[in-house]
Design a protein around this motif. Structure first.
Motif, PDB file in Angstrom:
ATOM      1  N   ALA A 163       0.827  -1.208   0.000  1.00 40.89           N
ATOM      2  CA  ALA A 163       0.000   0.000   0.000  1.00 40.89           C
ATOM      3  C   ALA A 163       0.860   1.257   0.000  1.00 40.89           C
ATOM      4  N   MET A 164       1.874   1.301   0.870  1.00 36.44           N
ATOM      5  CA  MET A 164       2.695   2.507   0.968  1.00 36.44           C
ATOM      6  C   MET A 164       3.510   2.728  -0.302  1.00 36.44           C
ATOM      7  N   HIS A 165       4.146   1.677  -0.788  1.00 40.53           N
ATOM      8  CA  HIS A 165       4.964   1.809  -1.991  1.00 40.53           C
ATOM      9  C   HIS A 165       4.085   2.147  -3.194  1.00 40.53           C
ATOM     10  N   GLY A 166       2.995   1.435  -3.334  1.00 40.67           N
ATOM     11  CA  GLY A 166       2.114   1.670  -4.470  1.00 40.67           C
ATOM     12  C   GLY A 166       1.541   3.071  -4.477  1.00 40.67           C
ATOM     13  N   PHE A 167       1.051   3.531  -3.345  1.00 38.42           N
ATOM     14  CA  PHE A 167       0.456   4.861  -3.288  1.00 38.42           C
ATOM     15  C   PHE A 167       1.503   5.935  -3.569  1.00 38.42           C
ATOM     16  N   ALA A 168       2.658   5.835  -2.922  1.00 32.47           N
ATOM     17  CA  ALA A 168       3.711   6.842  -3.122  1.00 32.47           C
ATOM     18  C   ALA A 168       4.199   6.855  -4.567  1.00 32.47           C
ATOM     19  N   THR A 169       4.353   5.685  -5.155  1.00 29.50           N
ATOM     20  CA  THR A 169       4.817   5.610  -6.540  1.00 29.50           C
ATOM     21  C   THR A 169       3.783   6.210  -7.489  1.00 29.50           C
ATOM     22  N   LEU A 170       2.514   5.900  -7.278  1.00 31.04           N
ATOM     23  CA  LEU A 170       1.466   6.477  -8.117  1.00 31.04           C
ATOM     24  C   LEU A 170       1.410   8.001  -7.987  1.00 31.04           C
ATOM     25  N   VAL A 171       1.570   8.511  -6.770  1.00 30.25           N
ATOM     26  CA  VAL A 171       1.583   9.959  -6.577  1.00 30.25           C
ATOM     27  C   VAL A 171       2.775  10.569  -7.311  1.00 30.25           C
ATOM     28  N   SER A 172       3.953   9.994  -7.112  1.00 34.40           N
ATOM     29  CA  SER A 172       5.178  10.540  -7.710  1.00 34.40           C
ATOM     30  C   SER A 172       5.147  10.507  -9.231  1.00 34.40           C
ATOM     31  N   GLU A 173       4.496   9.509  -9.781  1.00 28.94           N
ATOM     32  CA  GLU A 173       4.462   9.371 -11.239  1.00 28.94           C
ATOM     33  C   GLU A 173       3.215   9.994 -11.869  1.00 28.94           C
ATOM     34  N   GLY A 174       2.450  10.725 -11.059  1.00 29.10           N
ATOM     35  CA  GLY A 174       1.276  11.410 -11.594  1.00 29.10           C
ATOM     36  C   GLY A 174       0.131  10.486 -11.934  1.00 29.10           C
TER      37      GLY A 174
ATOM     38  N   THR B 146      -4.893   5.153   5.041  1.00 27.41           N
ATOM     39  CA  THR B 146      -4.410   4.970   6.411  1.00 27.41           C
ATOM     40  C   THR B 146      -5.495   4.365   7.294  1.00 27.41           C
ATOM     41  N   ALA B 147      -6.699   4.890   7.211  1.00 32.60           N
ATOM     42  CA  ALA B 147      -7.807   4.360   8.016  1.00 32.60           C
ATOM     43  C   ALA B 147      -8.088   2.907   7.667  1.00 32.60           C
ATOM     44  N   THR B 148      -7.994   2.589   6.387  1.00 28.46           N
ATOM     45  CA  THR B 148      -8.220   1.214   5.947  1.00 28.46           C
ATOM     46  C   THR B 148      -7.165   0.286   6.536  1.00 28.46           C
ATOM     47  N   LEU B 149      -5.914   0.706   6.481  1.00 24.79           N
ATOM     48  CA  LEU B 149      -4.840  -0.153   6.980  1.00 24.79           C
ATOM     49  C   LEU B 149      -4.798  -0.214   8.501  1.00 24.79           C
ATOM     50  N   LYS B 150      -5.284   0.807   9.162  1.00 24.58           N
ATOM     51  CA  LYS B 150      -5.335   0.756  10.638  1.00 24.58           C
ATOM     52  C   LYS B 150      -6.299  -0.332  11.086  1.00 24.58           C
ATOM     53  N   SER B 151      -7.215  -0.730  10.222  1.00 24.42           N
ATOM     54  CA  SER B 151      -8.126  -1.811  10.586  1.00 24.42           C
ATOM     55  C   SER B 151      -7.505  -3.171  10.279  1.00 24.42           C
ATOM     56  N   LEU B 152      -6.345  -3.187   9.652  1.00 24.75           N
ATOM     57  CA  LEU B 152      -5.686  -4.438   9.258  1.00 24.75           C
ATOM     58  C   LEU B 152      -5.271  -5.319  10.438  1.00 24.75           C
TER      59      LEU B 152
ATOM     60  N   THR C 186      -6.646  13.461   1.316  1.00 21.74           N
ATOM     61  CA  THR C 186      -7.844  12.763   1.774  1.00 21.74           C
ATOM     62  C   THR C 186      -7.783  11.291   1.389  1.00 21.74           C
ATOM     63  N   THR C 187      -7.333  11.026   0.169  1.00 23.41           N
ATOM     64  CA  THR C 187      -7.186   9.633  -0.268  1.00 23.41           C
ATOM     65  C   THR C 187      -6.180   8.903   0.616  1.00 23.41           C
TER      66      THR C 187
END
Length: 191
Positions: A150-161, A177-183, A171-172
């Protein structure tokens, strides 16, 4: 900014290589570019690094150590959901604020012992966050894998537009974060 010739050390070569990567991306990393950044001829670098593969390993270890330092600082004195949320914010900030150098982080086990050791230090921080949830060792591994993806994917998608819709990315990230806190409780229930 060039490193003075007299001050050339392996650490100074890594610093110069990071400046090259920060300026023009990982594909720009060549010994010639690093030598120019250092103000020396390319053969002078061989006194400090064995070649481009060793330099790439030194860079990967440095970036992993920097990411680990950010993660450690974020979780220090925190536990549970607060630590998990702080870890996720720190990881995202490092990966997006330093997108070009973050791209140097290997995404599979690296055979270089210094890189493997640096990666293990980062994993140890993440494991410690999940251990506070009283998970089994197997559950910690699963939770860490999900968190990393989740962290790598989200950061990579943000960085690559990769996110072009107008909704706010912060907000996304909060939803992620809220989703993963329930993990962690979910991981307890499935193991």
């Amino acid at each position: 900014m060039s490193v003075p010739r007299a001050g050339l050390t392996p650490a100074a070569v890594v610093d110069a290589a990071l400046r090259v990567v920060d300026r023009a991306g990982p594909a720009s990393l060549t010994l010639a570019a690093v030598a120019a950044e250092c103000g020396v001829a390319t053969p002078s670098l061989y006194k400090h690094v064995a070649g481009l593969p060793e330099l790439r390993s030194l860079l990967a270890a440095r970036v992993l150590d920097d990411l680990t330092a950010a993660a450690t600082s974020a979780v220090l004195g925190r536990s549970g959901d607060e630590a998990l949320e702080s870890l996720m914010r720190a990881y995202h900030a490092y990966a997006t604020d330093n997108a070009r150098r973050y791209a140097l982080v290997p995404q599979r086990p690296d055979p270089d012992p210094s890189v493997a050791s640096a990666a293990q230090r980062l994993v140890a921080v993440i494991f410690a966050v999940f251990k506070a949830y009283d998970l089994t060792d197997a559950q910690v591994v699963h939770a860490t894998r999900v968190l990393r993806a989740a962290m790598h994917g989200f950061a990579t998608l943000v960085s690559e537009g990769g996110f072009q819709m107008s909704e706010d990315l912060a907000t996304t990230h909060a939803v992620l974060t809220a989703t993963l806190k329930s993990l962690p409780p979910a991981a307890r229930a499935t193991a």
